[in-house]
Design an enzyme around this catalytic site. Structure first.
Site, PDB file in Angstrom:
ATOM      1  N   LYS A 181      43.400  68.689  18.732  1.00 49.27           N
ATOM      2  CA  LYS A 181      43.715  67.969  17.782  1.00 49.27           C
ATOM      3  C   LYS A 181      43.457  66.192  18.065  1.00 49.27           C
ATOM      4  CE  LYS A 181      47.159  71.292  18.932  1.00 49.27           C
ATOM      5  NZ  LYS A 181      47.055  71.902  20.042  1.00 49.27           N
ATOM      6  N   TYR A 201      25.472  76.715  34.961  1.00 50.59           N
ATOM      7  CA  TYR A 201      26.906  77.378  34.880  1.00 50.59           C
ATOM      8  C   TYR A 201      27.940  76.786  36.505  1.00 50.59           C
ATOM      9  CZ  TYR A 201      30.900  80.391  36.735  1.00 50.59           C
ATOM     10  OH  TYR A 201      32.074  80.338  36.995  1.00 50.59           O
ATOM     11  N   ASP A 234      51.765  65.153  28.054  1.00 50.21           N
ATOM     12  CA  ASP A 234      51.560  65.685  27.216  1.00 50.21           C
ATOM     13  C   ASP A 234      51.260  64.601  26.471  1.00 50.21           C
ATOM     14  OD1 ASP A 234      50.722  67.892  24.982  1.00 50.21           O
ATOM     15  OD2 ASP A 234      52.127  68.792  25.125  1.00 50.21           O
ATOM     16  N   PHE A 238      58.166  72.240  23.413  1.00 45.38           N
ATOM     17  CA  PHE A 238      57.411  72.833  22.971  1.00 45.38           C
ATOM     18  C   PHE A 238      56.978  74.533  22.942  1.00 45.38           C
ATOM     19  CE2 PHE A 238      52.653  74.101  21.746  1.00 45.38           C
ATOM     20  CZ  PHE A 238      53.046  73.302  20.012  1.00 45.38           C
ATOM     21  N   THR A 239      56.027  74.603  21.751  1.00 48.81           N
ATOM     22  CA  THR A 239      56.823  76.467  22.553  1.00 48.81           C
ATOM     23  C   THR A 239      55.740  76.791  23.896  1.00 48.81           C
ATOM     24  OG1 THR A 239      54.672  76.646  20.710  1.00 48.81           O
ATOM     25  CG2 THR A 239      56.719  76.763  19.723  1.00 48.81           C
ATOM     26  N   ARG A 267      58.640  76.092  11.469  1.00 48.98           N
ATOM     27  CA  ARG A 267      58.713  75.122  12.948  1.00 48.98           C
ATOM     28  C   ARG A 267      59.893  74.530  12.846  1.00 48.98           C
ATOM     29  NH1 ARG A 267      54.241  74.624  16.614  1.00 48.98           N
ATOM     30  NH2 ARG A 267      55.432  76.803  16.586  1.00 48.98           N
ATOM     31  N   PHE A 317      56.020  83.117  16.535  1.00 47.34           N
ATOM     32  CA  PHE A 317      56.364  82.787  15.400  1.00 47.34           C
ATOM     33  C   PHE A 317      54.700  82.925  15.397  1.00 47.34           C
ATOM     34  CE2 PHE A 317      53.443  79.774  17.025  1.00 47.34           C
ATOM     35  CZ  PHE A 317      54.434  79.321  18.493  1.00 47.34           C
TER      36      PHE A 317
END
Ligand code: PM9
Length: 462
Positions: A263, A77, A220, A129-130, A387, A454
């Site tokens: 990513k 943990y 980001d 960005f969303t 998009r 979306f």
């Protein structure tokens, strides 16, 4: 001088050890599947998809080393060994001082936004960005787009369409007051612009402005290695530097970062917050316990942190990134040669079709990009993503649709997953849809969720 054939080619620097079988479907099956999915490719079952270009998020193929690292998961943990490997990798390859794991990128965005944004604040950034913008809004802030105008023009071939318009930014700071700007939200390889890079020169200018007004830069860094490759290829003074060196230099110009490791970092799940300021780190470490888990696992299993540690090292390797972006460019070039309207230059993580130009007879209110994504799926089982106006959502104050300039379909290429022959099939399918484009009709939205519509909105054919 003899040309180095191996270094010149984008051929994959790996060989295939295990395969996943794909199902071929008939056109009738695909027509039924997309209708059942409300003409939203997010609502398709993956078993009905032939080539999945929905996203590059969590869809990469891990290496044999990453898989063997998973077997060394220390599922304690607290204080898992894998956390310390992960922490070391972030420090070594990105250079940030402190790191806290999160379950994925938006977990990190939630904590950064809650920690830094006060109601009424403005957060300038290089295109929205969303998920990032939603967390800024939920914390009471408002996003302000200060990206250069070229980024909103699909035809403009400027090599660094991720750059910030410094004049626009300074005007905004002067009009708003630096005290109402908690940080600059700066993305590398700007997703919604088509995976377009920001230049090192622009980042240095941003650092100068940030220091002048005493504002932080939060990076980001979801696709930072892809951005670094473009700097190496296109910015003067960087051709002799490795992607790894460039990545570190980019990070050194910022104060902290949010990362979706799904990513660039070649894993199926995970993310983190990275910071240089100890006090902020302490606050984030405390908040992460509320929303993600203890600060040495942040919602991840030990094995996931091990896979990230190894994936980070692989992601900044020059041969890897040349092949990754080479494959995206290969698909882009096939489409450009066939006369298909795409966003130029071709970006890092996918090829973006310009739906406004592909389907010029459709108004934006009948969702051209959503329609085009559905038509491509029907044609070949290739799954892409909208998009455009659906992703842009509604204006928080007026409730009206946001009408973005860019109405795009993203053909996102997962890393190390598909072959050159797949790229050719994709291009053939897009060409065939393009040939029949005049008979394509739009969609109407029949179900609209409140947040990030979306993902779950449903449509019917007009
Ligand atoms: N990006 C993508 O497909 C996955 C979800 S949205 C369709 O492009 C950036 C630049 C991203 C991103 C996710 C996130 C959120 C933050 N910044 O998906 O929560 O591209 O790990 O990351 C997606 P998570």
């Amino acid at each position: 001088m003899k040309r180095d054939r191996v270094k010149h080619s984008w051929a994959e620097p790996y060989k295939i050890k295990m395969v996943e079988l794909l199902k071929m479907t008939t056109q009738e099956e695909r027509e039924n599947a997309i209708k059942e999915a409300g003409y939203n490719t997010f609502l398709l079952r993956s078993k009905d998809v032939y080539i999945d270009l929905l996203t590059d998020s969590g869809t990469s193929a891990m290496s044999d080393k990453q898989w063997s690292g998973m077997m060394l998961g220390d599922e304690a943990y607290a204080g898992s060994e894998n956390f310390y490997h992960f922490e070391e990798a972030v420090k070594e390859y990105y250079g940030y001082k402190y790191v806290i794991p999160t379950h994925q990128g938006r977990g990190a965005e939630n904590i950064i936004s809650r920690m830094l944004i006060k109601p009424g604040d403005i957060i300038p950034g290089n295109m929205y960005f969303t998920t990032t913008r939603l967390h800024q809004e939920l914390a009471g802030g408002k996003f302000a787009d200060v990206i250069i105008d070229e980024a909103h023009d699909p035809e403009n071939e400027f090599p660094f369409k991720g750059n910030v318009n410094i004049q626009k930014l300074e005007n905004l700071i002067k009009n708003t007051g630096a005290g109402r700007i908690p940080y600059l939200a700066i993305a590398t390889a700007v997703n919604m612009a088509g995976g377009q890079p920001i230049s090192m020169e622009n980042l240095k200018e941003l650092r100068y402005v940030a220091d002048k007004y005493n504002i932080r830069i939060i990076h980001d860094m979801t696709r930072v290695a892809e951005n670094a490759f473009f700097i190496q290829q296109k910015e003067s003074g960087y051709s002799d530097k490795s992607v790894s060196e460039i990545v570190k230099e980019i990070c050194s110009l910022t104060d902290g970062a949010t990362m979706s490791a799904k990513k660039d970092a070649l894993v199926n799940i995970g993310g983190f917050i990275a910071l240089n300021d100890y006090d902020l780190y302490e606050e984030a470490r405390n908040l992460v316990v509320v929303y993600e888990g203890l600060h040495t696992y942040g919602g991840l299993a030990g094995r996931d942190m091990e896979a990230i540690a190894l994936g980070i090292a692989e992601s900044v390797n020059d041969d890897h990134i040349r092949a990754r972006i080479g494959q995206v460019e290969f698909l882009g070039d096939l489409l450009i040669h066939a006369g298909i309207p795409v966003v130029k230059p071709i970006g890092g993580h996918g090829v973006f079709l310009n739906a406004k130009k592909f389907l010029p007879h459709l108004e934006q209110t009948v969702f051209p990009a959503q329609t085009l994504a559905a038509e491509i799926y029907i044609d070949s089982g290739v799954r892409s993503m909208e998009r455009g106006i659906v992703s842009a959502g509604r204006n928080k104050e007026t409730g009206e649709h946001n009408f973005p300039n860019l109405e795009l379909v993203r053909l996102t290429i997962p890393r190390r997953v598909y072959t050159q022959a797949h790229m050719e099939v994709i291009a053939e399918s897009i060409e065939s849809v393009y040939a029949g484009r005049e008979s394509i009709k739009g969609l109407k939205m029949v179900y609209e969720p409140k947040y990030l519509r979306f993902f779950q909105a449903r449509f019917e054919k007009l």
